[in-house]
Write a protein that holds these residues in place. Sequence first.
Motif, PDB file in Angstrom:
ATOM      1  N   GLU A  22     -16.320  -7.234  -5.283  1.00 52.10           N
ATOM      2  CA  GLU A  22     -17.497  -6.511  -4.840  1.00 52.10           C
ATOM      3  C   GLU A  22     -17.139  -5.032  -4.701  1.00 52.10           C
ATOM      4  OE1 GLU A  22     -19.060  -8.189  -1.297  1.00 52.10           O
ATOM      5  OE2 GLU A  22     -19.337 -10.194  -2.146  1.00 52.10           O
ATOM      6  N   VAL A  23     -17.736  -4.216  -5.549  1.00 57.15           N
ATOM      7  CA  VAL A  23     -17.445  -2.783  -5.561  1.00 57.15           C
ATOM      8  C   VAL A  23     -18.588  -2.042  -4.879  1.00 57.15           C
ATOM      9  CG1 VAL A  23     -16.965  -0.772  -6.985  1.00 57.15           C
ATOM     10  CG2 VAL A  23     -16.160  -3.037  -7.703  1.00 57.15           C
ATOM     11  N   ALA A  24     -18.241  -1.317  -3.806  1.00 55.33           N
ATOM     12  CA  ALA A  24     -19.255  -0.573  -3.057  1.00 55.33           C
ATOM     13  C   ALA A  24     -18.971   0.918  -3.137  1.00 55.33           C
ATOM     14  CB  ALA A  24     -19.278  -1.042  -1.600  1.00 55.33           C
ATOM     15  N   PRO A  81     -10.006   3.368  -2.356  1.00 58.30           N
ATOM     16  CA  PRO A  81      -9.481   2.160  -1.691  1.00 58.30           C
ATOM     17  C   PRO A  81      -8.784   1.217  -2.663  1.00 58.30           C
ATOM     18  CG  PRO A  81     -11.758   2.595  -1.032  1.00 58.30           C
ATOM     19  CD  PRO A  81     -11.463   3.510  -2.185  1.00 58.30           C
ATOM     20  N   LEU A  82      -7.663   0.634  -2.216  1.00 54.99           N
ATOM     21  CA  LEU A  82      -6.945  -0.375  -2.973  1.00 54.99           C
ATOM     22  C   LEU A  82      -6.890  -1.657  -2.142  1.00 54.99           C
ATOM     23  CD1 LEU A  82      -3.938   1.794  -4.214  1.00 54.99           C
ATOM     24  CD2 LEU A  82      -6.025   1.245  -5.474  1.00 54.99           C
ATOM     25  N   TYR A 164      -7.000   0.152 -12.855  1.00 59.57           N
ATOM     26  CA  TYR A 164      -7.758  -1.090 -13.050  1.00 59.57           C
ATOM     27  C   TYR A 164      -9.143  -0.973 -12.413  1.00 59.57           C
ATOM     28  CZ  TYR A 164      -8.480  -6.179 -13.367  1.00 59.57           C
ATOM     29  OH  TYR A 164      -8.953  -7.432 -13.663  1.00 59.57           O
ATOM     30  N   ALA A 165      -9.197  -0.418 -11.211  1.00 63.48           N
ATOM     31  CA  ALA A 165     -10.484  -0.262 -10.528  1.00 63.48           C
ATOM     32  C   ALA A 165     -11.388   0.725 -11.252  1.00 63.48           C
ATOM     33  CB  ALA A 165     -10.256   0.187  -9.091  1.00 63.48           C
ATOM     34  N   ALA A 166     -10.790   1.784 -11.804  1.00 63.98           N
ATOM     35  CA  ALA A 166     -11.588   2.801 -12.490  1.00 63.98           C
ATOM     36  C   ALA A 166     -12.168   2.287 -13.795  1.00 63.98           C
ATOM     37  CB  ALA A 166     -10.728   4.041 -12.759  1.00 63.98           C
ATOM     38  N   GLY A 211      -7.488 -10.303  -7.337  1.00 66.43           N
ATOM     39  CA  GLY A 211      -8.354  -9.247  -6.823  1.00 66.43           C
ATOM     40  C   GLY A 211      -7.624  -8.139  -6.107  1.00 66.43           C
ATOM     41  N   GLY A 212      -6.296  -8.036  -6.294  1.00 66.00           N
ATOM     42  CA  GLY A 212      -5.547  -6.986  -5.607  1.00 66.00           C
ATOM     43  C   GLY A 212      -4.196  -6.741  -6.247  1.00 66.00           C
TER      44      GLY A 212
END
Length: 251
Positions: A22-24, A81-82, A164-166, A211-212
């Motif tokens: 879930e990306v906020a 955030p990571l 990865y998040a980007a 997820g991390g």
Amino acid sequence: MRPAALLDRLLPKPLSHVVVEEVAETPAQRRRRRRVVATTAVTGAGLLGTSLSTAPGSREFYLSTAAVAGVWCVGGVTSGPLHLGWIENRDATLRRPLLTPLATGVAAFGVFYAGALAARRVPVLADAVTRVLRFADEGEDARVLATTLANGVGEEIFFRGALYAALGTHRPVARSTVVYALATTTTRNPALVLAAGVMGTLFGLQRRASGGIQAPLITHTVWSALMLRFLPPLFRGRTAPGARRPARRAH
């Protein structure tokens, strides 16, 4: 408890498992993360190439490799955030990744050790591996281990964390691995690029399944430490092209 139920409680879901994150983030936060990631990737890749062009065991080597680790860590942390992530067992219980990624690191080392035995018979790969292992053979054990582990941690914070998040949800494993391998090309060492492609895929799958970054971080550091400890003796009789081989230091 039935054996099947016990196995479901102990065994994690496979690496093909996908955690829906879930990306906020606001559009402004996403743009900022991407800017930081792009700047860090270019800077870190350049420093990585510089670090492996220094003399093994030299002050410049330790300073440059420490700088690379610092760039990866700072870029990853400041991008946004990571998350550490969770290992989900087959019965849907959650736990922090520890034993599974540790065992994965040992298993990955076993595969690479077998590959190294074969690589000794391939001159191009043998020469490439020998050039890398000079930094272990001709450096101080404690310093080489510290810089190796620091870079392993930094790479996971950046490549499987910030990058990865980007990248969003469109094939982040493949895309992050490609960037990881491209960053390694600055070393001009085919063995390192090959390792980045293989291990980057594994680390990316761990990130996707958990997820991390905790699972790939543990696997990376365990694998790196074992490679550093057991690989140099396999190539100790060789001399890297264009390099003089001094007597090994007493540590």
